[in-house]
Design an enzyme around this catalytic site. Structure first.
Site, short mmCIF file in Angstrom:
data_model
loop_
_atom_site.label_atom_id
_atom_site.label_comp_id
_atom_site.label_asym_id
_atom_site.label_seq_id
_atom_site.Cartn_x
_atom_site.Cartn_y
_atom_site.Cartn_z
N LEU A 1 14.00 0.07 -2.83
CA LEU A 1 14.61 0.99 -3.78
C LEU A 1 16.01 0.53 -4.18
CD1 LEU A 1 14.69 3.73 -5.30
CD2 LEU A 1 15.51 4.78 -3.16
N GLU A 2 16.78 0.07 -3.21
CA GLU A 2 18.13 -0.43 -3.50
C GLU A 2 18.09 -1.66 -4.39
OE1 GLU A 2 20.01 1.13 0.75
OE2 GLU A 2 19.22 -0.90 0.53
#
Length: 536
Positions: free
Chosen positions: A459-460
């Site tokens: 996600l990052e």
């Protein structure tokens, strides 16, 4: 050894042994006399002349007989390491004055013969090579010539057997037979002495005379070929050389002369050490007509010498010919200076290329440390670095104890770590996007666990790539903590790997702050995506 013997023998014997040691002398070796080598036919008489008597000013046989010098002969047959004395008791060997006779010579007699003059205080020796060959017919031309003649066309010439006076003895009888071989206008005559009585034996010799027939037409005046009448010598200041080539028509038994003059004076009359001219060298010989070259060397040649008159002359009994050498200076081209300058320039460029290729990272960091600006005053970001990593014990240990510590302590960055800086009760997705948006850089620690779908690390990474591709100022840096197989990479990681540079962590090798890992980290942290792709 002599001291030991002296210790046990009477004194007069010690003195005698000591005198023997002192009287031992070194024999001066003149080597092998190449001009005196002898080649004879098998079965004929060979006579060897001692070359020590070739210079009467040094040695003459009559003086040797009246002095204490003794003439000794030795032989080195090339099959023994040491020379052996000549056994004059053999009926085939005879010594007569400075000559050694072998009658007849055979293949076993070939080798190096050494004549030696010595007394109790001096010794000198020299060698003569003897070669014995098999005769192939009456006109075998392999024997060495004993006489060379040049005969003009339509002239009378009487040929005599070479060395006849040397070979004949008083009250001896002999007969001479002649053989002739001719090829074009080059002739060779062979004279053979037979029924010649020497030392009570019948001997046989074969001697050869080579002659060349030359034309005897024309004026026979020397012709100066170079310098020609319209020729100009281009010289440089320093030490130029002037060449003079002359055609000398054949004149039977007549010496011809070539010389240089400076201001109508010969070099002997000029007596200037700057000018020298060795003897003329033979360039070619065309049936007696010779082309010779004589060179004039001038040291410390200056512009004043251009005004002097340089003439080359040739003379014989038929006339004289002179030609002037016209000189001009060669335009000065600073070849040496240009070559040195170009060489230094290329060497500096090569050195700079090597330095940049090896130390480009250090040079860029040095430049930025001097001329770079602090980006904290140009934006409203809260964090310098956001670190994205897989949540496992090994990777978390690397991020917290190594990566975070160096970035905060050594680089002075403000670092955001989600698990440390996020507040309880928030939404993970919203907080992640907010932290990434408030950071200037996103450091993604790549490992097999970081590219698993559904994880916060992925996600990052997606948030960072989206911000970067939509014109944001976020910079993404990839650090490979552990190798990841390419086939297991997710789509986002493949896209990031194509656009960004991957800095590899190599364990203990990368741990020191002076390692290239941290230098790459400092460089990539300050580089935009476009510049990063072009530079690396």
């Amino acid at each position: 050894m002599a001291l030991f013997i002296c210790a046990v023998l009477p004194c007069f014997l010690c003195v005698f042994l000591w005198c023997l040691c002192v009287s031992e002398i070194q024999c001066h070796d003149w080597g092998v006399w190449s001009k005196g080598s002898v080649r004879v036919y098998d079965g004929e008489v060979a006579y060897l002349y001692c070359p020590l008597f070739s210079h009467p000013t040094l040695y003459s046989y009559s003086q040797t007989q009246n002095s204490s010098l003794s003439l000794l002969w030795y032989r080195h047959p090339h099959t023994h390491e040491l020379e052996q004395p000549i056994n004059l008791k053999l009926h085939t060997l005879h010594k007569d004055r400075e000559y050694l006779w072998i009658q007849p010579a055979s293949a076993q007699d070939a080798g190096l013969y050494i004549c030696m003059l010595r007394n109790i205080s001096s010794c000198v020796k020299i060698g003569v090579e003897l070669e014995v060959i098999q005769k192939d017919g009456e006109c075998d031309r392999r024997a060495q010539p004993h006489l060379n003649l040049t005969i003009p066309f339509q002239s009378d010439q009487t040929l005599t057997c070479p060395n006849l006076n040397t070979l004949t003895l008083p009250n001896s009888t002999h007969s001479v037979s002649w053989y002739h071989f001719i090829s074009h206008i080059l002739g060779e005559f062979f004279s053979e002495l037979e029924s010649f009585h020497i030392f009570g034996l019948i001997s046989r010799f074969t001697h050869s005379s080579f002659f060349t027939v030359v034309p005897d037409v024309g004026s026979k005046v020397p012709i100066v070929l170079n310098p020609a009448s319209d020729q100009i010598y281009t010289v440089t200041l320093g030490e130029p050389t002037l060449s003079c080539r002359v055609l000398l028509p054949h004149l039977y038994e007549e010496k011809q002369y070539i010389w240089w003059t400076v201001d109508n004076k010969t070099l002997e009359q000029l007596a200037d050490p700057r000018f020298s001219s060795p003897e003329a060298k033979l360039v070619s010989n065309d049936y007696g007509d010779e082309r010779k070259e004589r060179v004039l060397y001038v040291m410390d040649f200056s512009a004043d010498d251009l005004q002097r008159e340089f003439n080359c002359s040739a003379r014989n009994s038929r006339g004289i010919n002179t030609s002037r050498a016209v000189l001009k200076t060669e335009p000065y081209v600073p070849t040496l200076e240009l070559g040195c300058g170009l060489g230094v320039t290329l060497a500096l460029m090569l050195m700079m290329f090597v330095i940049y290729h090896v130390f480009w990272l250090e040079l860029l960091l040095l430049y930025r440390s001097w001329f770079g600006s602090d980006e904290r005053y140009t934006d409203d970001k809260q964090y310098d670095v956001y670190i994205s990593y897989a949540r496992n014990s090994e990777e978390e240990e690397f991020v917290l104890s190594t990566l975070r510590r160096v970035l905060e302590t050594e680089f002075g960055y403000s670092v955001c770590i989600f698990d440390r800086d996020s507040l309880p009760g928030g939404t993970i997705t919203d907080d992640t996007l907010r932290f990434v948006g408030q950071s200037r850089r996103l450091v993604v620690v790549v490992s097999p666990c970081s590219a698993v779908r559904g994880t916060q690390a992925l996600l990052e990474l997606q948030a960072g790539l989206t911000s970067m591709l939509h014109g944001g100022s976020l910079r993404v840096v990839l650090i490979q903590f552990k190798p990841v197989q390419r086939k297991s990479w997710v789509k986002e990681l493949r896209r990031a790997r194509l656009a960004l540079t991957l800095v590899r962590w190599q364990g203990e090798k990368s741990a020191p702050l002076s390692s290239r890992f941290w230098k790459h980290q400092a460089y990539l942290d300050q580089e935009s995506l476009t510049t990063l792709k072009d530079s690396v």
